[in-house]
Design a protein around this motif. Structure first.
Motif, PDB file in Angstrom:
ATOM      1  N   ARG A  43       0.830  -1.204   0.000  1.00  0.00           N
ATOM      2  CA  ARG A  43       0.000   0.000   0.000  1.00  0.00           C
ATOM      3  C   ARG A  43       0.869   1.260   0.000  1.00  0.00           C
ATOM      4  NH1 ARG A  43      -1.619   2.722   3.870  1.00  0.00           N
ATOM      5  NH2 ARG A  43      -3.474   4.016   3.675  1.00  0.00           N
ATOM      6  N   ASP A  75      -7.498   6.208   0.360  1.00  0.00           N
ATOM      7  CA  ASP A  75      -8.649   7.048   0.042  1.00  0.00           C
ATOM      8  C   ASP A  75      -8.198   8.340  -0.650  1.00  0.00           C
ATOM      9  OD1 ASP A  75      -7.740   8.725   2.024  1.00  0.00           O
ATOM     10  OD2 ASP A  75      -9.372   8.302   3.423  1.00  0.00           O
ATOM     11  N   GLU A  76      -9.171   9.155  -1.014  1.00  0.00           N
ATOM     12  CA  GLU A  76      -8.893  10.353  -1.801  1.00  0.00           C
ATOM     13  C   GLU A  76      -7.900  11.276  -1.087  1.00  0.00           C
ATOM     14  OE1 GLU A  76     -11.699   8.855  -1.305  1.00  0.00           O
ATOM     15  OE2 GLU A  76     -12.999   8.918  -3.058  1.00  0.00           O
TER      16      GLU A  76
ATOM     17  N   TYR B 168     -15.547   2.337   4.981  1.00  0.00           N
ATOM     18  CA  TYR B 168     -14.262   3.012   5.184  1.00  0.00           C
ATOM     19  C   TYR B 168     -14.221   3.621   6.569  1.00  0.00           C
ATOM     20  CZ  TYR B 168      -9.840   4.427   3.238  1.00  0.00           C
ATOM     21  OH  TYR B 168      -8.501   4.529   2.973  1.00  0.00           O
ATOM     22  N   PHE B 169     -12.988   3.998   6.977  1.00  0.00           N
ATOM     23  CA  PHE B 169     -12.871   4.571   8.314  1.00  0.00           C
ATOM     24  C   PHE B 169     -12.983   6.095   8.278  1.00  0.00           C
ATOM     25  CE2 PHE B 169      -8.777   2.932   6.751  1.00  0.00           C
ATOM     26  CZ  PHE B 169      -8.178   4.129   6.400  1.00  0.00           C
ATOM     27  N   ASN B 170     -13.621   6.618   7.243  1.00  0.00           N
ATOM     28  CA  ASN B 170     -13.948   8.046   7.270  1.00  0.00           C
ATOM     29  C   ASN B 170     -15.356   8.282   6.724  1.00  0.00           C
ATOM     30  OD1 ASN B 170     -13.895   8.292   4.451  1.00  0.00           O
ATOM     31  ND2 ASN B 170     -11.759   8.923   4.429  1.00  0.00           N
ATOM     32  N   ARG B 173     -16.162   8.543   2.361  1.00  0.00           N
ATOM     33  CA  ARG B 173     -16.365   7.301   1.613  1.00  0.00           C
ATOM     34  C   ARG B 173     -17.617   6.561   2.073  1.00  0.00           C
ATOM     35  NH1 ARG B 173     -12.046   4.330  -0.377  1.00  0.00           N
ATOM     36  NH2 ARG B 173     -10.934   5.657  -1.824  1.00  0.00           N
ATOM     37  N   GLU B 228      -5.051  -1.485   9.076  1.00  0.00           N
ATOM     38  CA  GLU B 228      -5.331  -0.061   8.892  1.00  0.00           C
ATOM     39  C   GLU B 228      -6.650   0.337   9.588  1.00  0.00           C
ATOM     40  OE1 GLU B 228      -3.385   1.908   6.965  1.00  0.00           O
ATOM     41  OE2 GLU B 228      -4.651   3.599   6.391  1.00  0.00           O
ATOM     42  N   LYS B 232      -6.965   2.942  12.770  1.00  0.00           N
ATOM     43  CA  LYS B 232      -7.719   4.195  12.602  1.00  0.00           C
ATOM     44  C   LYS B 232      -8.948   4.229  13.518  1.00  0.00           C
ATOM     45  CE  LYS B 232      -5.616   6.770   9.476  1.00  0.00           C
ATOM     46  NZ  LYS B 232      -4.788   6.175   8.576  1.00  0.00           N
TER      47      LYS B 232
END
Ligand code: SF4
Ligand code: SF4
Lengths: 110, 353
Positions: A43, A75-76, B168-170, B173, B228, B232
């Protein structure tokens, strides 16, 4: 419309072996090794590749590593931060040469 | 910001019809080319016709009603969907679980908790003494209404394994896929589950999360992403969970609509086909699972259920099914199956190879 770059050509990367097999095979096997999990995760390597792709401004690489980074779970925000790293280094590389300019100017002026 | 969407059914979209979905899937250039038909791929892997290895998991879809309307939902679930399982059909399920000897019961929906007989059903399944009961909880349901606030306690009482989606962790998303505000509520619900002991080591109360891509790309490696997610969620929200399942989106229902509307359909199918993995094919979940619809029909999996592809047996309803027939059936396959065999493979329990 004719263009120098064609997105379809990315899929044909492997065809470079057609003209020189031996070196192509060595390159692709090396390439595969480089991107495996190691001291850096696959990654992290994908994000580095994305940043480098922007530094060399290669449309193929930007296309490929945008997909790859998503598929590695980035992510973005992470991807855009990687591009800012490119910009910071590129911008910094120009700006740090300002010191050279200043040296010369100071040498020549009173 | 994601705009609020409705079910395909309520929008009277052509894709609400499973025949039309199958037509779209079969009209791809890929399925005309015999090399790219899923059946031919299985043949090359010596897996055709695809046969079950047993019936270990009894998956029950208790209805299409849901408090959310996720963009990628393969059930086309939503608040407007009224198809839910009756207590009569639940009784048939209880008989069916005994008859098949399945060790795991997996309850899904929609939001299964919205079925008014959900708690009664869980209690009755508990009495059967199966090894494991799974509830696929969308998290936000716990906060949706006061009557659901004590679901964590209820799950705990019955030692339910909770499996929940968190793409996702945010928030960006998560909300893009599942709706505005879903991330925040999901985190709150996860904290409530943690409070009663879910996801904590040494309680034995299992809380697993499901990642699936918020777009037309394949999921990452499950183990790398789990690390990950754990870091997070712990550092940002003090949330604990057990395992992360990484799942591929299958090209059906609302995800199919998204693929077509975003012009990603052909490239996505090509990607799934290219990523075909024989060892994932050998482990697809339909080989040890059967799936029951809200009205008692039997399917090979929840995806076939949404495409209305019933099991290929003479008796394919809970009211009259024959175990032997199910064990000897050939599993019904189609081009959507490529979603289960791409890369590390995908099932309701994550990667499979
Ligand atoms: S994906 Fe799950 S939570 Fe979302 S609409 Fe479908 S059933 Fe409901
Ligand atoms: S979609 Fe269903 S039938 Fe097809 S491979 Fe996956 S689990 Fe099996």
């Amino acid at each position: 419309m004719k263009t120098y770059y064609n997105p379809e050509d990315l899929k044909k990367f492997g065809n470079i072996a057609e003209f020189e097999k031996n070196l192509a095979n060595k390159f692709f096997s090396y390439y595969g090794e480089v991107f495996k999990d190691g001291a850096l995760t696959a990654r992290e390597k994908s994000l580095i590749a994305l940043a480098v792709a922007h530094a060399i401004q290669c449309p193929y690489c930007i296309d490929a590593y945008s997909v790859d980074a998503l598929e590695k779970g980035c992510d973005e925000a992470q991807m855009m931060e990687a591009v800012h790293v490119t910009a910071a280094i590129r911008g910094g590389a120009s700006l740090v040469h300002g010191v050279q300019m200043m040296n010369k100017v100071k040498e020549l002026t009173m | 910001m994601s705009e609020a969407i409705k079910s395909l059914r309520s929008r009277q979209n052509a894709l609400a019809d499973s025949f039309f979905q199958l037509e779209v899937l079969s009209k791809t250039t890929h399925s005309h080319d015999d090399q790219a038909s899923f059946a031919s791929k299985l043949r090359m892997s010596n897996l055709f016709p695809l046969k079950p290895t047993g019936i270990e998991i009894f998956q029950i879809n208790v209805g299409k009603m849901c408090n959310q309307v996720c963009k990628h939902c393969h059930v086309d679930a939503g608040p407007d969907r009224k198809e839910i399982m009756s207590r009569e059909t639940m009784k048939l399920c209880l008989e069916g679980i005994k008859k098949t000897g399945a060790h795991t019961v997996d309850l899904t929906g929609g939001a299964p908790e919205m079925n008014p007989d959900f708690r009664w059903f869980v209690e009755e399944i508990s009495k059967l003494g199966v090894e494991k009961i799974i509830v696929r909880c969308n998290l936000t349901i716990i906060l949706a209404n006061k009557k659901y606030h004590n679901l964590p306690e209820f799950f705990k009482t019955h030692r339910i394994e909770v499996v929940s989606s968190l793409p996702y962790f945010n928030a960006i998303r998560t909300d893009a896929q599942r709706g505005d505000g879903v991330f925040e509520k999901s985190i709150k619900a996860l904290q409530m589950l943690n409070e009663v002991g879910y996801g904590k080591s040494d309680t034995g109360l299992i809380l697993n999360l499901v990642y699936n891509p918020s777009g037309a790309f394949l999921p990452p490696s499950q183990s790398a992403l789990e690390v990950e997610f754990k870091n997070k969620l712990k550092s940002n929200y003090n949330v604990d969970f057990n395992s992360l399942f990484s799942i591929t989106n299958l090209p059906i229902s609302r995800f199919l609509e998204y693929l077509i509307d975003s012009n990603n359909y052909d490239a996505y199918m090509a990607k799934l086909i290219e990523a075909y993995n024989p060892s994932a094919a050998a482990n697809v979940m339909c080989r040890n699972t059967i799936s029951i619809g809200w009205d008692g029909w039997i399917y090979d999996c929840d995806f076939n259920q949404m495409l209305d592809l019933k099991v290929n047996t003479k008796h394919n309803h809970l009211s009259d099914f024959v175990n032997e027939e199910l064990l000897n059936r050939s599993i019904v396959i189609n081009q959507h199956c490529y979603g289960c065999t791409a890369g590390a493979g995908s099932s309701c329990g994550g990667t499979i190879s």
